[in-house]
Each structure stands twice: as C-alpha cells, then as structure tokens.
Scaffold this active site. Structure first.
Site, PDB file in Angstrom:
ATOM      1  NE  ARG A 162      -4.257  -1.290  -0.127  1.00 48.44           N
ATOM      2  CZ  ARG A 162      -4.375  -2.279  -1.023  1.00 48.44           C
ATOM      3  NH1 ARG A 162      -3.374  -2.549  -1.843  1.00 48.44           N
ATOM      4  NH2 ARG A 162      -5.492  -2.972  -1.117  1.00 48.44           N
ATOM      5  CD  GLU A 199      -2.989   3.179  -5.547  1.00 55.05           C
ATOM      6  OE1 GLU A 199      -1.863   2.934  -5.097  1.00 55.05           O
ATOM      7  OE2 GLU A 199      -3.702   2.339  -6.111  1.00 55.05           O
ATOM      8  CG  HIS A 225      -2.893  -0.852  -7.275  1.00 52.74           C
ATOM      9  ND1 HIS A 225      -3.410  -0.186  -6.188  1.00 52.74           N
ATOM     10  CD2 HIS A 225      -2.858  -2.158  -6.903  1.00 52.74           C
ATOM     11  CE1 HIS A 225      -3.676  -1.033  -5.215  1.00 52.74           C
ATOM     12  NE2 HIS A 225      -3.349  -2.248  -5.632  1.00 52.74           N
TER      13      HIS A 225
HETATM   14  C1  DGY Z   1      -5.823  -5.932  -3.165  1.00 53.62           C
HETATM   15  O1  DGY Z   1      -6.631  -6.822  -3.453  1.00 53.62           O
HETATM   16  O2  DGY Z   1      -5.774  -5.433  -2.036  1.00 53.62           O
HETATM   17  C2  DGY Z   1      -4.887  -5.502  -4.222  1.00 53.62           C
HETATM   18  O3  DGY Z   1      -4.230  -4.326  -3.925  1.00 53.62           O
HETATM   19  C3  DGY Z   1      -5.583  -5.393  -5.556  1.00 53.62           C
HETATM   20  O4  DGY Z   1      -4.622  -5.600  -6.526  1.00 53.62           O
END
Ligand code: DGY
Length: 323
Positions: free
Chosen positions: A242, A271, A289
C-alpha cells in the site's frame, strides 16, 4: 421472492458480471467511472449489497449515511484499508474481502518490480523508445545482481511467502523477514528464512526490501527518511502493498541523492495521483497498481465476492468475513 439488489462500483471481468446478473438485481458501473462519496452513500441507501474495489473510499462519513438498506460490503480485493471497519461494524454492515486468490499474481508482480529495478528494465525501455540507444558497449547501463543476494520481506503473510518462494527457489536468494509473528516451521525450513528481531536489522542486511504489510495507521510511513537511511546504498525498495506505507517525499529524496540504488513501486500515497517528484527520476520503476491484474486472478476475485454474497444471502457466515 424478489432478488437482493446489488451495486457494483467498478467494471468487473464480464464472466463474473454475467453470473451476478443471473443471480441478483444488479446495477453495474458500465462506463467504469470512479464514483463519488455521495454516489456511495446513495448506493448504501438503495441496495442490499454494495461491492467496492480497493480504491473506493468508505470512511465513517459515508458509512454513517442515514436510512441505509445495505447489509454487506462485498469488497473486490484483499486489502480493506479503504473501508472504515469500525464504522462498518457500528452500522451493522458485514465486510468481506478476497484473500488467497491473488497471492501468486501479486507475488509475480513484486518479483517483476524487483527484477526491473535491479536490471534497470524501465530505463532501458525508455532509452530504446527514445532512439537514444547507440549499441552494445561494455559499460552500458550496468545494474545490480539478483541471483544469490538477500531479500528482506516486511510482513510475512501469503503474498510475501509466495514471493520468497520464487526468489529463493528461482534466484537462490537468501530470505530474511520482519513480522509480528514467527513463520510456520515448515516455511522456515523450506526457505531457510531468518526472522529479524527489528526492522533496522532487516533494512541494514537486505539487498532488496519488499513491503507486504497491510495499509493501516500503524504502518503509515513505516518507510521514512530514517528507515531509508539504514538501507544499503546498493539496495532497492519494492512496494506492492500500500502506498501509505512509504513516505513518498522521503523516498524521492533518497533516490535523488542515491542513498539507495532504486525502487519499484506499484502503489502510491493518494493514488492515482503520483508525487511528481517520482517522474523526474530514472532510478524508480512505476507501475499502475497491477498486482492482481491478470484476467484469471481478477475473475477469481469476482467469483470470491460472489461466494461471499451467496453465503450471506443464504443465511451462512461468509467465508471471508472481515467484520
Ligand atoms: C488488493 O486486493 O488489495 C490488491 O491491492 C488489488 O490488486
């Protein structure tokens, strides 16, 4: 009996949308537009289930909307830091996520970033496209070794372990990790993984530091100017977890002054807005991402939401209930 009303915030793979349509009274976001807080509030007021994705924010203000009909947030994604879990609980809204099904694709992406950062992949691609490559020469774009080096994982859950397997068995990397809990002995034995007692210990020893902790107030800016100072000048930072875990400005400063060799990022603070400082640097690889973005994984994630909704509307405990 009328079918439950389900609201899906973003476009999903079509095979899953077709299944949803067959089972529920569904409203899809066919033009895939990011929705506003007011639209989320209206969805909570008018639907039995709302299915957000990982970039749709559900803070307390949204979850406290008056006259709600919604009883379940079937989140499309494993991370749920975009949902105020305490507020969901206080409003009697069940929250589910999609663990397990995106482990390998996200770990593959973390390895992609590691390899791209180490071997200057994005920079090389830019050079070729710009017509600036003048041909092979012994000192052209020299980079860092991967095979036989040390990978330090911060957080040692499913995705970190999957990455460690690829790195250890595929690239002969030594595995060290920092995590609140010790790994299962079978994993330790398989990967010869060593647990570091402190974060500074890991940062000082790793050639590649890869982040796999959840986004939370506790992990916000875990990587900051002080922690970057502890890394080797030859080390690379990889973030597929993250964005908030890394202080972007501190990372930009560290990269600009070559305090570390490089970084590979898939996630960002705030983001999809990216600190423009990153765009001026050649020693950072920037992906949008893409961690779980394979068709089969995104389809599996959608099917996992469907299974959670089926359990919930069938009167059973959803298998991936978070709260
Ligand atoms: C999630 O599922 O948390 C991921 O970041 C998506 O790619």
């Amino acid at each position: 009996m009328s079918k439950p009303k389900v609201f899906v915030t973003r476009k999903w793979p079509s095979s899953v949308e077709e299944k949803l349509n067959a089972l529920y009274d569904v409203t899809l976001n066919t033009d895939d537009r990011p929705l506003t807080a007011d639209e989320f509030k209206a969805a909570l007021q008018n639907y039995d289930a709302v299915c957000p994705s990982v970039c749709d924010a559900f803070p307390a203000d949204v979850l406290n909307a008056a006259d709600k009909r919604c009883k379940i947030l079937g989140n499309f994604g494993v991370g749920f830091n975009h949902i105020d879990i305490q507020a969901a609980k206080a409003n009697n809204i069940v929250v589910t996520n999609t663990p397990g099904v995106l482990t390998e694709s996200t770990a593959d992406l973390a390895m992609t970033l590691l390899l791209m950062s180490a071997r200057r992949g994005a920079e090389g691609d830019r050079q070729v496209r710009a017509g600036q490559w003048t041909g092979w020469c012994p000192t052209h774009m020299l980079s860092s070794d991967v095979t036989g080096t040390t990978l330090g994982l911060i957080g040692f859950g499913r995705i970190a372990i999957a990455m460690a397997r690829k790195a250890h068995h595929g690239f002969g990397m030594k595995i060290i990790y920092f995590s609140p809990r010790a790994a299962d002995q079978s994993v330790v034995d398989e990967l010869k993984a060593e647990r570091c007692a402190t974060l500074p210990e890991l940062l000082a020893a790793a050639d590649y530091v890869s982040l796999h902790c959840p986004g939370s107030p506790e992990t916000k800016h875990l990587i900051n100017a002080d922690s970057l100072e502890l890394m080797k000048p030859s080390a690379h930072l990889i973030n597929s977890a993250r964005g908030d875990v890394v202080d972007s400005q501190a990372l930009i400063d560290a990269l600009r002054h070559h305090k570390i060799a490089g970084a590979g990022l898939d996630v960002y603070e705030g983001e999809p807005n990216i600190n423009p400082g990153f765009l001026t640097l050649d020693n950072v690889t920037l992906l949008p991402h893409l961690g779980s973005a394979t068709l089969s994984t995104r389809t599996a994630m959608g099917n996992r939401v469907l299974a959670n909704l089926a359990d919930f509307f069938g009167g059973k405990e959803p298998q991936d209930r978070v709260v």
